[in-house]
Enzyme design. Structure first.
Site, PDB file in Angstrom:
ATOM      1  N   SER A  69       0.798   4.969  -5.066  1.00  0.00           N
ATOM      2  CA  SER A  69       1.977   5.097  -4.216  1.00  0.00           C
ATOM      3  C   SER A  69       2.109   3.809  -3.411  1.00  0.00           C
ATOM      4  O   SER A  69       1.982   2.718  -3.955  1.00  0.00           O
ATOM      5  CB  SER A  69       1.845   6.330  -3.314  1.00  0.00           C
ATOM      6  OG  SER A  69       2.978   6.491  -2.493  1.00  0.00           O
TER       7      SER A  69
ATOM      8  N   TYR B 249      13.141   2.118  -2.933  1.00  0.00           N
ATOM      9  CA  TYR B 249      11.703   2.114  -3.208  1.00  0.00           C
ATOM     10  C   TYR B 249      10.995   3.218  -2.417  1.00  0.00           C
ATOM     11  O   TYR B 249      10.191   3.981  -2.970  1.00  0.00           O
ATOM     12  CB  TYR B 249      11.140   0.742  -2.845  1.00  0.00           C
ATOM     13  CG  TYR B 249       9.702   0.505  -3.219  1.00  0.00           C
ATOM     14  CD1 TYR B 249       9.336   0.215  -4.534  1.00  0.00           C
ATOM     15  CD2 TYR B 249       8.691   0.533  -2.255  1.00  0.00           C
ATOM     16  CE1 TYR B 249       8.014  -0.027  -4.878  1.00  0.00           C
ATOM     17  CE2 TYR B 249       7.365   0.292  -2.586  1.00  0.00           C
ATOM     18  CZ  TYR B 249       7.033   0.010  -3.890  1.00  0.00           C
ATOM     19  OH  TYR B 249       5.724  -0.230  -4.220  1.00  0.00           O
TER      20      TYR B 249
ATOM     21  N   LYS C 233       8.863   6.519  -3.601  1.00  0.00           N
ATOM     22  CA  LYS C 233       7.463   6.680  -3.200  1.00  0.00           C
ATOM     23  C   LYS C 233       7.264   7.932  -2.339  1.00  0.00           C
ATOM     24  O   LYS C 233       6.245   8.620  -2.476  1.00  0.00           O
ATOM     25  CB  LYS C 233       6.980   5.439  -2.452  1.00  0.00           C
ATOM     26  CG  LYS C 233       6.866   4.193  -3.333  1.00  0.00           C
ATOM     27  CD  LYS C 233       5.857   4.363  -4.457  1.00  0.00           C
ATOM     28  CE  LYS C 233       5.595   3.058  -5.202  1.00  0.00           C
ATOM     29  NZ  LYS C 233       4.620   3.209  -6.307  1.00  0.00           N
TER      30      LYS C 233
END
Length: 278
Positions: A135, A149, A153
């Site tokens: 992660s 992003y 995540k």
């Protein structure tokens, strides 16, 4: 090696994936190294008797099934799946196109899901295994210029947390690794796509952030080879950690977020507690 494990690693053609593959091989394990271009994976890692290189685009469920089948065909089992493949679409949310946001989530969230879905039947049959997903601190703390992003995540974090109790009865563990800034290839042109400037209000900040990140590339404080060795050591444990904060900056991010959540929980505690039926 009595405790030899079979590692399947995605995104092993460059960056952290190469380091994890090398560290696992050096520790005496068998490795199935995968990437969209198998020849690049082979060139990056080299030849080894305990290495199998397989083509795998994580966004393709068919590729995932084929890669897992090849791994079992070669080594007979899968002990550790490392969901590592990734890319980075950076920019302010308004300037990231819907296609870019979808592509980000397709690779970073649905990609690991595709490979894990293919691997879990093997692990359930074995009654053992570890699903280890890379992660980021961006999955713990959101930040400017990382909306797509971080969304992916954060999704990984929730998915893995929820998956863990589903597969624990079958002897399968999960582990999240949240690196801070490491000297990987994430900020290179091959991995990072910057949104095209389109909104004047963001223009000055965009120039500053892009310049700062490009100047940071290759100078990040974290050593990916050390991170890879740590991941292999943790993967060898009978009870690997549910989360691993990778780097001093990651530990700080964890602590800051935990304190922020506590403060937010307390800020309107009386109002929160008043919402039940009388």
């Amino acid at each position: 090696m009595k405790d030899r494990k079979v590692w399947v690693i995605t995104g092993a053609g460059r960056g952290l994936g190469v380091d994890i593959a090398r560290a696992a091989l050096s520790a005496g394990h068998a490795v199935v190294a995968t990437g969209r271009n198998a020849s690049k994976v082979q060139a990056a890692i080299g030849k080894h008797d305990s290495l199998l290189v397989v083509k795998l685009d994580v966004t393709s469920p068919a590729d995932a099934e084929a890669a897992i089948s090849s791994a079992v065909g070669k080594f007979g089992r899968i002990d550790i799946l490392v969901n590592n493949a990734g890319n980075f679409f950076a920019g302010f949310f308004e300037e990231l196109s819907p296609l870019q946001v979808r592509a980000q989530i397709e690779t970073l969230l649905f990609g690991p899901m595709n490979v894990t879905r293919a691997a879990l039947p093997v692990m359930r049959k074995q009654r053992s295994g570890l699903v280890l997903t890379i992660s980021s601190t961006a999955g713990i703390v959101g930040q400017m210029f990382c909306t797509a992003y971080a969304a992916a995540k954060f999704g990984i974090e929730g998915w893995m947390e929820s998956l863990a109790p589903e597969i624990a009865p079958f002897g399968i563990r999960t582990m999240l690794v949240e690196p801070g800034f490491f000297r990987t290839e994430l900020l290179t042109n091959n991995s990072t796509t910057f949104a095209e400037p389109a909104v004047d209000d963001y223009a000055a900040q965009t120039r500053e952030i892009v310049a700062a990140w490009k100047s940071m590339n290759g100078k990040q404080g974290g050593d990916p080879a050390k991170l890879a060795e740590a991941i292999v050591k943790l993967g060898e444990l009978k009870e690997p950690p549910i989360r691993f904060a990778a780097g001093a900056d990651a530990v700080q991010a964890f602590e800051t977020k935990a304190n922020t959540l506590l403060a937010q929980a307390q800020a309107h505690r009386e109002l929160s507690a008043s919402l039940s039926y009388d």
